[in-house]
Design a protein around this motif. Structure first.
Motif, PDB file in Angstrom:
ATOM      1  N   TYR A 253      -8.054   9.112 -18.880  1.00 30.63           N
ATOM      2  CA  TYR A 253      -6.979   8.677 -17.980  1.00 30.63           C
ATOM      3  C   TYR A 253      -5.863   8.004 -18.770  1.00 30.63           C
ATOM      4  CZ  TYR A 253      -4.391   6.087 -14.470  1.00 30.63           C
ATOM      5  OH  TYR A 253      -3.379   5.555 -13.708  1.00 30.63           O
ATOM      6  N   VAL A 254      -6.220   7.127 -19.673  1.00 30.62           N
ATOM      7  CA  VAL A 254      -5.230   6.435 -20.504  1.00 30.62           C
ATOM      8  C   VAL A 254      -4.372   7.456 -21.265  1.00 30.62           C
ATOM      9  CG1 VAL A 254      -4.963   4.956 -22.547  1.00 30.62           C
ATOM     10  CG2 VAL A 254      -6.530   4.278 -20.715  1.00 30.62           C
ATOM     11  N   ASN A 255      -5.000   8.530 -21.723  1.00 26.91           N
ATOM     12  CA  ASN A 255      -4.306   9.555 -22.511  1.00 26.91           C
ATOM     13  C   ASN A 255      -3.697  10.668 -21.656  1.00 26.91           C
ATOM     14  OD1 ASN A 255      -4.890   8.271 -24.974  1.00 26.91           O
ATOM     15  ND2 ASN A 255      -6.902   9.224 -25.050  1.00 26.91           N
ATOM     16  N   ASP A 256      -3.607  10.451 -20.356  1.00 30.77           N
ATOM     17  CA  ASP A 256      -3.011  11.412 -19.416  1.00 30.77           C
ATOM     18  C   ASP A 256      -3.717  12.764 -19.402  1.00 30.77           C
ATOM     19  OD1 ASP A 256      -0.991   9.641 -18.515  1.00 30.77           O
ATOM     20  OD2 ASP A 256       0.194  10.086 -20.299  1.00 30.77           O
ATOM     21  N   GLU A 257      -5.016  12.770 -19.657  1.00 28.00           N
ATOM     22  CA  GLU A 257      -5.781  14.008 -19.640  1.00 28.00           C
ATOM     23  C   GLU A 257      -6.437  14.260 -18.284  1.00 28.00           C
ATOM     24  OE1 GLU A 257      -8.503  13.859 -22.952  1.00 28.00           O
ATOM     25  OE2 GLU A 257      -6.905  13.261 -24.317  1.00 28.00           O
TER      26      GLU A 257
ATOM     27  N   GLU B  25      -6.558  12.659 -13.918  1.00 24.11           N
ATOM     28  CA  GLU B  25      -5.907  11.852 -12.887  1.00 24.11           C
ATOM     29  C   GLU B  25      -6.751  10.619 -12.557  1.00 24.11           C
ATOM     30  OE1 GLU B  25      -3.249  13.124 -10.579  1.00 24.11           O
ATOM     31  OE2 GLU B  25      -2.939  15.015 -11.612  1.00 24.11           O
ATOM     32  N   LEU B  26      -6.090   9.617 -11.990  1.00 25.60           N
ATOM     33  CA  LEU B  26      -6.732   8.360 -11.618  1.00 25.60           C
ATOM     34  C   LEU B  26      -7.931   8.576 -10.696  1.00 25.60           C
ATOM     35  CD1 LEU B  26      -6.842   5.252 -11.453  1.00 25.60           C
ATOM     36  CD2 LEU B  26      -5.054   5.381  -9.682  1.00 25.60           C
TER      37      LEU B  26
ATOM     38  N   CYS C 136       0.815  -1.221   0.000  1.00 25.07           N
ATOM     39  CA  CYS C 136       0.000   0.000   0.000  1.00 25.07           C
ATOM     40  C   CYS C 136       0.846   1.268   0.000  1.00 25.07           C
ATOM     41  CB  CYS C 136      -0.947   0.009   1.189  1.00 25.07           C
ATOM     42  SG  CYS C 136      -2.322  -1.138   0.995  1.00 25.07           S
ATOM     43  N   LYS C 137       2.105   1.155   0.375  1.00 26.07           N
ATOM     44  CA  LYS C 137       3.003   2.306   0.354  1.00 26.07           C
ATOM     45  C   LYS C 137       3.486   2.623  -1.057  1.00 26.07           C
ATOM     46  CE  LYS C 137       4.452   1.608   5.078  1.00 26.07           C
ATOM     47  NZ  LYS C 137       5.429   1.024   5.976  1.00 26.07           N
ATOM     48  N   LEU C 138       3.327   1.677  -1.967  1.00 24.77           N
ATOM     49  CA  LEU C 138       3.744   1.881  -3.348  1.00 24.77           C
ATOM     50  C   LEU C 138       2.730   2.747  -4.089  1.00 24.77           C
ATOM     51  CD1 LEU C 138       4.672  -1.828  -4.186  1.00 24.77           C
ATOM     52  CD2 LEU C 138       6.253   0.017  -3.502  1.00 24.77           C
ATOM     53  N   GLU C 139       3.197   3.439  -5.096  1.00 27.04           N
ATOM     54  CA  GLU C 139       2.297   4.203  -5.959  1.00 27.04           C
ATOM     55  C   GLU C 139       1.625   3.247  -6.946  1.00 27.04           C
ATOM     56  OE1 GLU C 139       1.447   7.525  -6.005  1.00 27.04           O
ATOM     57  OE2 GLU C 139       2.508   7.549  -4.081  1.00 27.04           O
ATOM     58  N   PRO C 140       0.384   3.555  -7.329  1.00 30.44           N
ATOM     59  CA  PRO C 140      -0.254   2.730  -8.362  1.00 30.44           C
ATOM     60  C   PRO C 140       0.549   2.771  -9.660  1.00 30.44           C
ATOM     61  CG  PRO C 140      -1.867   4.139  -7.299  1.00 30.44           C
ATOM     62  CD  PRO C 140      -0.506   4.580  -6.813  1.00 30.44           C
ATOM     63  N   VAL C 141       0.533   1.661 -10.369  1.00 33.49           N
ATOM     64  CA  VAL C 141       1.188   1.554 -11.680  1.00 33.49           C
ATOM     65  C   VAL C 141       0.088   1.761 -12.719  1.00 33.49           C
ATOM     66  CG1 VAL C 141       2.444  -0.004 -13.224  1.00 33.49           C
ATOM     67  CG2 VAL C 141       2.903  -0.042 -10.757  1.00 33.49           C
ATOM     68  N   LYS C 142       0.317   2.659 -13.660  1.00 35.09           N
ATOM     69  CA  LYS C 142      -0.752   3.047 -14.583  1.00 35.09           C
ATOM     70  C   LYS C 142      -1.392   1.845 -15.279  1.00 35.09           C
ATOM     71  CE  LYS C 142      -2.259   6.380 -17.823  1.00 35.09           C
ATOM     72  NZ  LYS C 142      -2.083   7.707 -18.313  1.00 35.09           N
ATOM     73  N   SER C 143      -0.592   0.951 -15.828  1.00 35.21           N
ATOM     74  CA  SER C 143      -1.161  -0.204 -16.536  1.00 35.21           C
ATOM     75  C   SER C 143      -1.987  -1.075 -15.586  1.00 35.21           C
ATOM     76  CB  SER C 143      -0.061  -1.033 -17.197  1.00 35.21           C
ATOM     77  OG  SER C 143       0.827  -1.556 -16.221  1.00 35.21           O
ATOM     78  N   GLN C 144      -1.524  -1.189 -14.337  1.00 36.88           N
ATOM     79  CA  GLN C 144      -2.251  -1.964 -13.345  1.00 36.88           C
ATOM     80  C   GLN C 144      -3.535  -1.235 -12.928  1.00 36.88           C
ATOM     81  OE1 GLN C 144      -0.770  -5.126 -12.599  1.00 36.88           O
ATOM     82  NE2 GLN C 144       0.430  -4.308 -14.271  1.00 36.88           N
ATOM     83  N   SER C 145      -3.461   0.090 -12.869  1.00 37.70           N
ATOM     84  CA  SER C 145      -4.645   0.883 -12.534  1.00 37.70           C
ATOM     85  C   SER C 145      -5.720   0.725 -13.601  1.00 37.70           C
ATOM     86  CB  SER C 145      -4.281   2.361 -12.389  1.00 37.70           C
ATOM     87  OG  SER C 145      -3.438   2.552 -11.281  1.00 37.70           O
ATOM     88  N   ILE C 146      -5.311   0.747 -14.850  1.00 40.12           N
ATOM     89  CA  ILE C 146      -6.270   0.578 -15.949  1.00 40.12           C
ATOM     90  C   ILE C 146      -6.940  -0.787 -15.841  1.00 40.12           C
ATOM     91  CG2 ILE C 146      -6.473   0.331 -18.464  1.00 40.12           C
ATOM     92  CD1 ILE C 146      -4.160   2.476 -18.603  1.00 40.12           C
ATOM     93  N   ASN C 147      -6.158  -1.816 -15.613  1.00 38.33           N
ATOM     94  CA  ASN C 147      -6.694  -3.164 -15.440  1.00 38.33           C
ATOM     95  C   ASN C 147      -7.683  -3.206 -14.271  1.00 38.33           C
ATOM     96  OD1 ASN C 147      -6.809  -6.091 -15.801  1.00 38.33           O
ATOM     97  ND2 ASN C 147      -5.551  -6.196 -13.952  1.00 38.33           N
ATOM     98  N   THR C 148      -7.324  -2.570 -13.170  1.00 41.09           N
ATOM     99  CA  THR C 148      -8.182  -2.574 -11.990  1.00 41.09           C
ATOM    100  C   THR C 148      -9.464  -1.790 -12.243  1.00 41.09           C
ATOM    101  OG1 THR C 148      -6.205  -2.736 -10.605  1.00 41.09           O
ATOM    102  CG2 THR C 148      -8.261  -2.124  -9.496  1.00 41.09           C
TER     103      THR C 148
END
Length: 127
Positions: free
Chosen positions: A93-97, A99-100, A54-66
């Motif tokens: 979000y995928v296009n960085d427009e 935030e998560l 939980c101390k780690l930052e989300p990983v974008k590809s993993q966030s998209i999957n989630t």
């Protein structure tokens, strides 16, 4: 602590944290799920592993999957408009427009709207 009580506490805690873990590391998510099934954890070992992840930052590809996984809770009951809104936010979000958290807020609204107590009782929307 009784082994059955420990396992029950692990299951309850896992339900709260599993999507937080998934958006940080799908591999860790799968490993933890497997290890829970094999009764490989004491409650203290389990919570220590969860705390470190939980101390780690989300990983974008993993966030998209989630996000897509969480959407699966609603897709059968969601209106076409809700689907379009989710897909628009996801694409932004995928296009960085955006935030998560903005996509997660949309999914939280759907969890409330479609009465998904399982998701609302999780910590996914809090991280």
């Amino acid at each position: 602590m009784n082994e059955n009580v420990s396992r029950k506490n692990i299951d309850i805690t896992w339900a709260k944290y599993k999507y937080v873990v998934m958006e940080r590391s799908y591999k860790k998510y799968k490993d933890i799920s497997k290890n829970i099934g094999l009764n490989m954890y004491t409650y203290d070992m389990f919570t220590a592993e969860i705390d470190s992840i939980c101390k780690l930052e989300p990983v974008k590809s993993q966030s998209i999957n989630t996000l897509q996984h969480i959407w699966g809770y609603f897709k059968k009951n969601a209106s076409k408009e809700d689907k379009n809104v989710f897909l628009m936010y996801l694409e932004k979000y995928v296009n960085d427009e955006i935030e998560l958290y903005k996509v997660k807020n949309v999914l939280k609204e759907y969890a409330i709207k479609y009465k998904s107590s399982y998701l609302l009782n999780s910590y996914y929307f809090d991280y």
